[in-house]
Design an enzyme around this catalytic site. Structure first.
Site, PDB file in Angstrom:
ATOM      1  N   ARG A 189      -3.614   6.379   0.364  1.00  0.00           N
ATOM      2  CA  ARG A 189      -4.160   7.516   1.099  1.00  0.00           C
ATOM      3  C   ARG A 189      -3.148   8.303   1.916  1.00  0.00           C
ATOM      4  NH1 ARG A 189      -8.896   4.481   4.121  1.00  0.00           N
ATOM      5  NH2 ARG A 189      -7.337   2.822   3.984  1.00  0.00           N
ATOM      6  N   ASP A 212      -6.803  -3.531  -7.059  1.00  0.00           N
ATOM      7  CA  ASP A 212      -7.440  -4.034  -5.846  1.00  0.00           C
ATOM      8  C   ASP A 212      -7.759  -5.507  -6.050  1.00  0.00           C
ATOM      9  OD1 ASP A 212     -10.032  -4.555  -4.013  1.00  0.00           O
ATOM     10  OD2 ASP A 212      -8.893  -2.873  -3.202  1.00  0.00           O
ATOM     11  N   TYR A 242     -14.873 -12.578   1.004  1.00  0.00           N
ATOM     12  CA  TYR A 242     -15.654 -11.394   0.628  1.00  0.00           C
ATOM     13  C   TYR A 242     -16.968 -11.796  -0.042  1.00  0.00           C
ATOM     14  CZ  TYR A 242     -11.888  -8.107   1.704  1.00  0.00           C
ATOM     15  OH  TYR A 242     -10.947  -7.346   2.348  1.00  0.00           O
ATOM     16  N   ARG A 289       0.820  -1.214   0.000  1.00  0.00           N
ATOM     17  CA  ARG A 289       0.000   0.000   0.000  1.00  0.00           C
ATOM     18  C   ARG A 289       0.852   1.263   0.000  1.00  0.00           C
ATOM     19  NH1 ARG A 289      -4.265  -1.637   4.649  1.00  0.00           N
ATOM     20  NH2 ARG A 289      -5.300  -3.365   3.585  1.00  0.00           N
ATOM     21  N   ARG A 310      -7.400  11.408  -6.557  1.00  0.00           N
ATOM     22  CA  ARG A 310      -8.624  10.651  -6.286  1.00  0.00           C
ATOM     23  C   ARG A 310      -9.875  11.539  -6.166  1.00  0.00           C
ATOM     24  NH1 ARG A 310      -9.331   6.060  -3.550  1.00  0.00           N
ATOM     25  NH2 ARG A 310     -11.498   6.711  -3.703  1.00  0.00           N
TER      26      ARG A 310
END
Length: 354
Positions: A35, A80, A155, A31, A44
């Site tokens: 962010r 992702d 998921y 990552r 973004r």
């Protein structure tokens, strides 16, 4: 099969994962694009997470941002793990501060029968991103990735992130035929997605089994390992380094290392709960290790972070002495959104200097 690979003889990352002596301790961060970077947040504002994954120029730029800022020894494709599910027709979204949410969870044999294979045309934008990056990265290797069948299944069955994975384990233990049918389809999907990335030009791959640590070793071996092993066995012909990573997997490290065929560049990611020296004694001999600074340590400021980083590098050296093929410095999980990019910049310089 396109077997033409970039020749990157000076890459510390590729040397370490292949068991050769690197010119320095290689470092990259899971990552690392995301962010924590102001330039990412600015970009973004115009793109949702999923939209960014399917826009080659945008995904390429996001992938390059941490390479420019930090000087890391490897880039990892911005994408992702649910991207191939979306490309196989699964109705899902990545909800901010929640994660992937599945509109119609997979719960029955009919649900599983109705699942579609990966539509390679739908993931072509991702493969186009790889092509752009191979041209842009120069001597920096590019890591492609995918989610492991178990984590994707979690998921799909839960409908989103889960603390206890209760529905997933219930299907696994009580509806074994359905479980293996589901994981067979997800294994095919993962193979197709990773094969596409390799043929598009990535230099290495990593498979994230983020939730495998919720399982006992016995359950992992019976219900998960055969499917993960098929992913790596099928892709072994390409000869690219392969990394297997999960969180909370101390008891599974040996089994996870078995998934990658002997004779290949095999890497197991280690989270911060297990020392690299202990991990070296658990994995198959000749396995390189990746990790394993606690991501939270970076939030404690430079003095704390640099002491902890030095300790990880020393632990990595002991692990190599204990039989690990090599050590790639990384966090024990992904960069946290609150991380100060300046600390990571200093961290990269420190590790590379050691």
């Amino acid at each position: 099969m396109n077997t033409t690979r970039r020749d990157l003889p000076a890459s510390p990352y590729l040397a370490a994962v292949a068991g050769r002596k690197p010119s320095r301790v290689p470092v990259w961060f899971m990552r690392q694009a995301g962010r924590s970077l102001p330039e990412y947040r600015e970009l973004r504002k115009q793109h949702s997470m999923l939209a960014a994954c399917f826009e080659p120029e945008v995904a390429c730029e996001i992938t390059l941002q941490p390479v420019r800022r930090y000087g890391v020894d490897a880039a990892i494709l911005f994408s992702d793990i649910v991207v191939p599910l979306r490309a196989a027709g699964v109705d899902l979204d990545i909800v901010p501060d929640v994660g992937p949410v599945i509109a119609d969870p997979i719960r029955t044999a009919a649900d599983i029968d109705g699942m579609k294979p990966l539509d390679m045309q739908a993931v072509q934008p991702v493969l186009d991103t790889v092509g752009l990056l191979v041209s842009a990265l120069g001597e920096v290797p590019l890591i492609g990735f995918a989610g492991a069948p178990f984590t994707l299944a979690s998921y799909l069955v839960e409908g989103g992130p889960s603390r206890n994975h209760a529905r997933t384990k219930a299907m696994m233990l009580a509806e074994t035929a359905n479980w293996h049918a589901l994981l067979t389809k997800l294994t095919d999907l993962t193979i197709a997605f990773l094969r596409g990335q390799i043929e598009a030009g990535v230099d290495a791959i990593q498979m994230f089994d983020s939730w495998a640590g919720t399982l006992s070793l016995a359950d992992y071996r019976q219900y998960v390992l055969p499917h993960s092993s098929r992913v790596f066995a099928t892709l072994a012909e390409y000869g690219v380094p392969m990394t297997h990573f999960g969180v909370g997997t101390a008891e599974l490290l040996g089994a996870m290392s078995e998934a990658v065929q002997p004779g290949r560049a095999r890497v197991v990611g280690v989270d911060w709960r297990t020392s690299l020296t202990d991990a070296a004694n658990r994995v198959v001999p000749g396995t390189a290790l990746q990790g394993n600074l606690d991501p939270v340590v970076v939030l404690a400021g430079w003095e704390v972070a640099q002491r902890a980083a030095r300790a990880v590098v020393e632990d990595g050296r002991r692990a190599v002495d204990a039989g690990a093929a090599g050590h790639v410095f990384n966090l024990g999980h992904g960069v946290l959104p609150e991380t100060d990019p300046g600390v990571l910049t200093e961290l990269v310089a420190l590790v590379q200097s050691l």
